[in-house]
Design an enzyme around this catalytic site. Structure first.
Site, PDB file in Angstrom:
ATOM      1  N   HIS A 193       0.988  -1.117  -0.101  1.00 54.67           N
ATOM      2  CA  HIS A 193      -0.072   0.044  -0.003  1.00 54.67           C
ATOM      3  C   HIS A 193       0.760   1.340   0.036  1.00 54.67           C
ATOM      4  O   HIS A 193       0.619   2.261   0.731  1.00 54.67           O
ATOM      5  CB  HIS A 193      -0.985   0.134   1.215  1.00 54.67           C
ATOM      6  CG  HIS A 193      -2.125  -1.008   1.061  1.00 54.67           C
ATOM      7  ND1 HIS A 193      -2.863  -1.531   2.044  1.00 54.67           N
ATOM      8  CD2 HIS A 193      -2.455  -1.626   0.155  1.00 54.67           C
ATOM      9  CE1 HIS A 193      -3.726  -2.256   1.651  1.00 54.67           C
ATOM     10  NE2 HIS A 193      -3.380  -2.575   0.372  1.00 54.67           N
ATOM     11  N   HIS A 210      -1.028 -11.337  -1.415  1.00 53.51           N
ATOM     12  CA  HIS A 210      -2.408 -10.831  -1.467  1.00 53.51           C
ATOM     13  C   HIS A 210      -3.365 -11.670  -2.211  1.00 53.51           C
ATOM     14  O   HIS A 210      -2.770 -12.635  -3.045  1.00 53.51           O
ATOM     15  CB  HIS A 210      -2.743  -9.398  -1.777  1.00 53.51           C
ATOM     16  CG  HIS A 210      -1.916  -9.106  -3.252  1.00 53.51           C
ATOM     17  ND1 HIS A 210      -2.562  -9.602  -4.354  1.00 53.51           N
ATOM     18  CD2 HIS A 210      -0.702  -8.540  -3.471  1.00 53.51           C
ATOM     19  CE1 HIS A 210      -1.954  -8.954  -5.360  1.00 53.51           C
ATOM     20  NE2 HIS A 210      -0.647  -8.599  -4.717  1.00 53.51           N
ATOM     21  N   HIS A 218     -11.042  -9.087  -6.133  1.00 55.38           N
ATOM     22  CA  HIS A 218     -12.087  -8.543  -5.229  1.00 55.38           C
ATOM     23  C   HIS A 218     -13.107  -8.043  -6.430  1.00 55.38           C
ATOM     24  O   HIS A 218     -12.886  -7.747  -7.265  1.00 55.38           O
ATOM     25  CB  HIS A 218     -11.468  -7.472  -4.671  1.00 55.38           C
ATOM     26  CG  HIS A 218     -10.847  -6.299  -5.018  1.00 55.38           C
ATOM     27  ND1 HIS A 218     -11.513  -5.470  -5.717  1.00 55.38           N
ATOM     28  CD2 HIS A 218      -9.741  -6.192  -5.192  1.00 55.38           C
ATOM     29  CE1 HIS A 218     -10.674  -4.479  -6.171  1.00 55.38           C
ATOM     30  NE2 HIS A 218      -9.344  -4.840  -5.825  1.00 55.38           N
ATOM     31  N   HIS A 243     -13.321  -1.742  -3.789  1.00 57.27           N
ATOM     32  CA  HIS A 243     -13.555  -3.028  -3.097  1.00 57.27           C
ATOM     33  C   HIS A 243     -15.029  -3.127  -2.780  1.00 57.27           C
ATOM     34  O   HIS A 243     -15.475  -3.024  -1.675  1.00 57.27           O
ATOM     35  CB  HIS A 243     -12.800  -3.299  -1.935  1.00 57.27           C
ATOM     36  CG  HIS A 243     -11.353  -3.222  -2.158  1.00 57.27           C
ATOM     37  ND1 HIS A 243     -10.271  -3.487  -1.191  1.00 57.27           N
ATOM     38  CD2 HIS A 243     -10.614  -3.188  -3.078  1.00 57.27           C
ATOM     39  CE1 HIS A 243      -8.925  -3.477  -1.492  1.00 57.27           C
ATOM     40  NE2 HIS A 243      -9.147  -3.271  -2.866  1.00 57.27           N
ATOM     41  N   GLU A 279      -5.564  -9.582 -10.321  1.00 61.26           N
ATOM     42  CA  GLU A 279      -4.392  -8.987  -9.885  1.00 61.26           C
ATOM     43  C   GLU A 279      -3.272  -9.676  -9.163  1.00 61.26           C
ATOM     44  O   GLU A 279      -2.939  -9.417  -8.013  1.00 61.26           O
ATOM     45  CB  GLU A 279      -4.690  -7.824  -8.890  1.00 61.26           C
ATOM     46  CG  GLU A 279      -5.558  -8.093  -7.982  1.00 61.26           C
ATOM     47  CD  GLU A 279      -5.778  -6.430  -7.136  1.00 61.26           C
ATOM     48  OE1 GLU A 279      -4.894  -6.084  -6.534  1.00 61.26           O
ATOM     49  OE2 GLU A 279      -7.069  -6.294  -6.770  1.00 61.26           O
TER      50      GLU A 279
END
Ligand code: GLY
Ligand code: MN
Ligand code: MN
Length: 440
Positions: free
Chosen positions: A241, A348, A352, A359, A383
């Site tokens: 992030h 991860h 989603h 999200h 992804e």
């Protein structure tokens, strides 16, 4: 201008009401958020509220009532106010809201505390967002309590249900118009990613690429970005992030950009990873092509009936095998997966739901906790990523500092899938050609 019209919102309300036996549903608008004293973040409507009525102003409520005899929808809005118009712009007001929104009744929001008690009278169920702690919901609960204590009222609220799950379930399947809004968002996001590839060069700052992308979004009319952009040069890509975006881009490094805009509140969510100087090194190309191969294979497996959990497991197997092929992990894939060894480099999930929220908070499992199967109309990001930190001395030096994610937005169709973001270049050859096609 939104492609959704009053008929769409009306039919969503009908669907919601048909899943409820009787009762009162209260949905509240998002509250404005203070950024620092006397300044606010740009206002963004609550997605569930917006989905059910399309009203974009703050300080508004949607109340749906269902009894044996009838059902009706009521909008509470801020009235037109000269003072507000002077400082913040004009509000639609009660009369115009009634004329423009296909609800049965519209009232001044300031009458809510008086009217909600009458609306709740004789109903036995209240449907709210269970985590909504706004004063409006407190007010409704207070009125429900007063009705309990009032002689002559025969039926009382005796159950409070979570309405968000019902709406989120409706939001799982996107309509044709919703897909068009998502496609519009992706169209601008494609331009922005291509622009970043074209102008990137060593010595620029990450924030410069970000600024050029924001310019593309805003100058094409996008109202917001779907999330804080990640523009991560070199090893910064290994911070999942990373939104600092302050570093200098270095010759020979990759840059991972996860950035995308919204269109009429519908998100896009795209990641591309490309060489700062426009040419992949051999090691970068090797890892990149393996991640791309995983992404293509996972997308190829998407069709109605496939379970999301299966897709997750499949993608982990493929990524684990890539890590073995690169010599980063050694041993049997199955055993490595059991010990979750691959998670160090591919931490991860594969993707989603995406829609009004990047999200999208739609359910992933059914009421029994079983993974949902794909159905035509669902939209999911795919992804895969591999992240090898610069300080990881267990890995061959040539791979250290490489972080790669490739993200597309996929629509499930009757026949299989449609990749909504194929227009954004992705193969090594396409990316290198885009990087070479410098434009001012
Ligand atoms: N940009 C957020 C995500 O990829 O999930
Ligand atoms: Mn995503
Ligand atoms: Mn993303």
């Amino acid at each position: 201008m939104s492609l959704m019209n009053e008929i769409h919102y009306e039919s969503r309300r009908q669907k919601l009401l048909s899943s409820v036996e009787e009762g009162v549903i209260i949905l509240t608008s998002a509250s404005p958020q203070t950024r620092s004293n006397d300044t606010e973040y740009p206002y963004r409507q609550n997605s569930n509220f917006y989905y059910m009525c399309g009203f974009k102003e703050d300080n508004a409520l949607l109340v749906l009532v269902k009894s044996k005899e009838f059902s009706k929808s009521i909008l509470f809005v801020e009235p037109y106010n000269e003072e507000h118009a002077l400082w913040n712009g004009s509000r639609l007001g009660v009369e115009k809201a009634l004329a423009s929104y296909n609800v049965d009744e519209v009232y001044d929001i300031h009458t809510y505390s008086l009217l909600i008690k009458e609306i709740l009278r004789d109903h036995i169920a209240l449907y709210i967002d269970l985590f909504d702690d706004s004063l409006w919901i407190l007010q409704a609960k207070k009125c429900a309590k007063e009705l309990h204590e009032t002689r002559g009222v025969k039926r009382h609220i005796r159950t409070i249900y979570d309405v968000t799950h019902l709406i989120r379930t409706l939001r799982l399947i996107k309509s044709h118009e919703e897909i068009l809004e998502i496609k519009k968002a992706i169209e601008l996001t494609a331009k922005a990613h291509h622009k970043a590839m074209q102008i990137s060069k060593a010595g620029m700052h990450e924030y410069e690429l970000q600024a050029h992308m924001s310019y593309v979004f805003q100058s094409n009319g996008a109202q917001a970005e779907s999330y804080e952009a990640i523009v991560a040069g070199g090893n910064n890509a290994n911070t999942l992030h990373y939104i600092n975006n302050r570093d200098v881009l270095r010759d020979g490094d990759l840059v991972l950009i996860d950035a995308a805009c919204e269109w009429e509140l519908y998100a896009s969510d795209i990641t591309r990873t490309f060489p700062v100087n426009g040419k992949f090194s051999e090691a970068q190309r090797e890892v990149y092509e393996k991640v791309l191969d995983v992404q293509l294979r996972v997308i190829e497996a998407m069709k109605p009936g496939v379970k999301r959990d299966w897709l997750q497991h499949y993608s982990e197997e493929l990524l684990c095998q890539v890590l073995i092929d690169l010599g980063i992990l050694s041993g049997d894939c199955k055993i490595l997966m059991e010990s979750k060894a691959h998670k160090k480099y591919a931490p991860h999930g594969i993707g989603h739901w995406m829609g009004l929220d990047v999200h999208d908070p739609c359910p992933y499992v059914d009421d029994e906790g079983e993974s949902l199967s794909f159905v035509s109309g669902m939209v999911m990001t795919i992804e895969p990523g591999i992240y090898i930190r610069a300080d990881d001395e267990t890995v061959d030096e040539k791979y250290r500092g490489i972080g790669i994610r490739i993200e597309d937005d996929i629509l499930i169709t009757e026949m299989g899938y449609e990749n909504l973001s194929t227009a954004i270049v992705k193969s090594v050859a396409e990316i290198e050609a885009m990087c070479r096609s410098y434009v001012l």
